[in-house]
Motif scaffolding. Structure first.
Motif, PDB file in Angstrom:
ATOM      1  N   VAL A   1       0.708  -1.187   0.032  1.00 59.84           N
ATOM      2  CA  VAL A   1      -0.003  -0.089   0.121  1.00 59.84           C
ATOM      3  C   VAL A   1       0.699   1.308   0.009  1.00 59.84           C
ATOM      4  CG1 VAL A   1      -1.914   1.380   1.190  1.00 59.84           C
ATOM      5  CG2 VAL A   1      -1.878  -1.178   1.194  1.00 59.84           C
ATOM      6  N   VAL A   2       0.778   2.242  -0.754  1.00 55.85           N
ATOM      7  CA  VAL A   2       1.167   3.645  -1.005  1.00 55.85           C
ATOM      8  C   VAL A   2      -0.031   4.317  -0.885  1.00 55.85           C
ATOM      9  CG1 VAL A   2       2.660   5.163  -2.192  1.00 55.85           C
ATOM     10  CG2 VAL A   2       3.104   2.584  -2.499  1.00 55.85           C
ATOM     11  N   ASP A   3      -0.012   5.027   0.265  1.00 55.41           N
ATOM     12  CA  ASP A   3      -1.292   6.170   0.467  1.00 55.41           C
ATOM     13  C   ASP A   3      -1.122   7.373   0.802  1.00 55.41           C
ATOM     14  OD1 ASP A   3      -0.091   6.157   3.093  1.00 55.41           O
ATOM     15  OD2 ASP A   3      -1.630   5.054   4.047  1.00 55.41           O
ATOM     16  N   THR A   4       0.217   7.835  -0.025  1.00 56.39           N
ATOM     17  CA  THR A   4       0.747   9.123  -0.232  1.00 56.39           C
ATOM     18  C   THR A   4       0.956   9.396  -1.712  1.00 56.39           C
ATOM     19  OG1 THR A   4       1.922   9.086   2.150  1.00 56.39           O
ATOM     20  CG2 THR A   4       2.484  10.787   0.587  1.00 56.39           C
ATOM     21  N   PRO A   5       0.572  10.600  -2.264  1.00 59.45           N
ATOM     22  CA  PRO A   5       0.253  10.716  -3.554  1.00 59.45           C
ATOM     23  C   PRO A   5       2.194  11.037  -4.089  1.00 59.45           C
ATOM     24  CG  PRO A   5      -0.498  12.497  -2.571  1.00 59.45           C
ATOM     25  CD  PRO A   5      -0.356  11.744  -1.475  1.00 59.45           C
ATOM     26  N   ASP A   6       2.721  10.230  -3.826  1.00 60.53           N
ATOM     27  CA  ASP A   6       4.463  10.481  -4.176  1.00 60.53           C
ATOM     28  C   ASP A   6       4.982   9.598  -5.193  1.00 60.53           C
ATOM     29  OD1 ASP A   6       7.157  10.770  -3.840  1.00 60.53           O
ATOM     30  OD2 ASP A   6       7.086  11.216  -1.855  1.00 60.53           O
ATOM     31  N   PRO A   7       5.201   9.883  -6.385  1.00 59.46           N
ATOM     32  CA  PRO A   7       5.870   9.074  -7.265  1.00 59.46           C
ATOM     33  C   PRO A   7       6.989   8.306  -6.741  1.00 59.46           C
ATOM     34  CG  PRO A   7       5.234  10.933  -8.364  1.00 59.46           C
ATOM     35  CD  PRO A   7       5.127  11.213  -6.923  1.00 59.46           C
ATOM     36  N   ASN A   8       7.948   9.086  -6.094  1.00 60.57           N
ATOM     37  CA  ASN A   8       9.253   8.258  -5.650  1.00 60.57           C
ATOM     38  C   ASN A   8       8.705   7.086  -4.653  1.00 60.57           C
ATOM     39  OD1 ASN A   8      11.126   9.985  -6.650  1.00 60.57           O
ATOM     40  ND2 ASN A   8      10.743  11.413  -5.093  1.00 60.57           N
TER      41      ASN A   8
END
Length: 416
Positions: free
Chosen positions: A361-368
């Motif tokens: 899960v990636v729940d932050t809008p950060d492409p990195n």
């Protein structure tokens, strides 16, 4: 020993078979259709405890009648979004649209009543999806003296952007909720929201289901061939890309660009490639394919390296994003492939997958962070094995038989 003549032995008493429940369903999308709402209804409303359902819809153009299906269809007249075509000012324009919606509700209720007087049913179900069906179905059920059940696939108020439709949907909810014997929702987040707004509502959860054959396949996952022969890793998404997913896709495109072709994204969609480009999704690492049938989509999911499950971070309807339960969720869980979720913190999807350790899960809008997550999935075989196994376990909550039993239990409760 005295024996009783055979003709005097009374036959055993058999318990009477309960009659099949007869239902009418008013919906924007009726099965068989590629639409997610239609697919859910088609899986849940199957022969067994239910008689052949009657579907009411104003979108017969998307119903694929040539496919095998269970149910009859009644076409509803197209709705009127305003009383007159004349251009009015802001105030009178709002009244014009409000009057058009009210008139459409009354006309639709009359169509439902007329059809059901000649084809009686036991329960009338109205689905979310447009501003008309829930209030029209409630009104029709009241005229017929039948129980009314609201089936909310999305939040019926906040699925509309701020403006006249949201205001009218809020007013409409106050009216139809008074007549609802039960309210069906697909997940706990939407259940909580509905209970907060509708005091005393009998809210019941029925998951968007997955076919057990897909779950059996997930329990025997394919061989893990990540990184063999130095090929790129293939991410997959099936379905349309709209405002509910677009910003998450833009983040992924940036991440793919930064990884310089080590990962690519295949999108199977009915949308034209130019539409995706207009949403800033053009990239040499994004490959667009034509729409695939449901069976083909399942095969593509099983062949992918990673399944991408996005929800937007800057949607004009953030409340719907929080409670969204994509119809493909159960299928992704049962695919036997790792899942990458990119969606806002606190949403149903992120919390479900994180709590079950059933995906990354990636729940932050950060492409990195997305790029880091992709590289972690590719590099860590133990991580892939663990989240795939946990997803297979979680997918059993979405078994179609469980959804059918939960659905029938709701109908039984309102009939007794």
């Amino acid at each position: 020993m005295n024996r009783i003549p055979a003709q005097e032995i009374a036959p055993p008493m058999l318990a009477p078979t309960p009659p099949l429940i007869r239902i009418a369903v008013v919906t924007t999308a009726a099965p068989p259709s590629a639409n997610g709402q239609a697919r859910v209804l088609g899986q849940i409303l199957a022969p067994g405890a239910l008689a052949e359902p009657v579907y009411f819809t104003d979108q017969m153009n998307i119903v694929e009648l040539e496919q095998c299906h269970f149910g009859r269809h009644v076409a509803l007249a197209p709705p009127l979004f305003q009383l007159t075509a004349r251009r009015w000012g802001r105030l009178l324009g709002g009244l014009n649209r409000s009057g058009g919606l009210a008139r459409s509700v009354l006309i639709r209720a009359g169509e439902i009543v007329e059809a059901l007087r000649t084809s009686p049913v036991d329960v009338v179900i109205g689905c979310s999806g447009n501003p008309f069906d829930l209030p029209a179905t409630c009104l029709a059920a009241r005229r017929l003296g039948l129980p009314f059940v609201a089936y909310l696939f999305d939040d019926p108020v906040y699925q509309w952007e701020r403006g006249i439709y949201r205001s009218l949907a809020r007013l409409s909810e106050r009216l139809w909720s008074r007549g609802a014997a039960a309210v069906i929702v697909p997940n706990e987040v939407l259940a909580r929201e509905v209970r907060q707004r509708i005091s005393g509502a009998a809210v019941r959860i029925v998951r968007n289901p997955v076919d057990p054959a897909f779950i059996a396949a997930a329990e025997t996952p394919r061989q893990d061939d990540f990184g063999l022969d130095g090929r790129a890793f293939h991410l997959l998404y099936t379905g349309s890309v709209y405002s509910a997913q677009a910003s998450a896709f833009r983040n992924l495109v940036e991440a793919l660009d930064r990884l310089h072709g080590r990962f690519t994204l295949d999108i199977f969609t009915a949308q034209h490639a130019s539409d995706l480009v207009s949403r800033d999704l053009g990239s040499p690492y994004v490959i667009t394919h034509p729409h695939a049938s449901h069976a083909e989509s399942i095969a593509h999911q099983r062949a992918a390296d990673v399944l991408f499950l996005p929800l937007a971070f800057d949607s004009p309807i953030p409340e719907v994003i929080q409670s969204s339960a994509p119809a493909k969720l159960g299928e992704y869980l049962a695919s036997g492939r790792p899942i990458l979720v990119h969606a806002p913190k606190g949403s149903f999807v992120t919390e479900l997958i994180r709590d079950a350790d059933a995906g990354v899960v990636v729940d932050t809008p950060d492409p990195n962070l997305l790029a880091d997550a992709l590289q972690r999935i590719a590099a860590d075989a133990d991580l892939r094995t663990r989240i795939v196994a946990n997803a297979a376990v979680l997918s059993r909550e979405f078994l179609v038989e469980r959804a059918r039993n939960d659905f029938v239990a709701v109908l039984t409760s309102v009939l007794h």
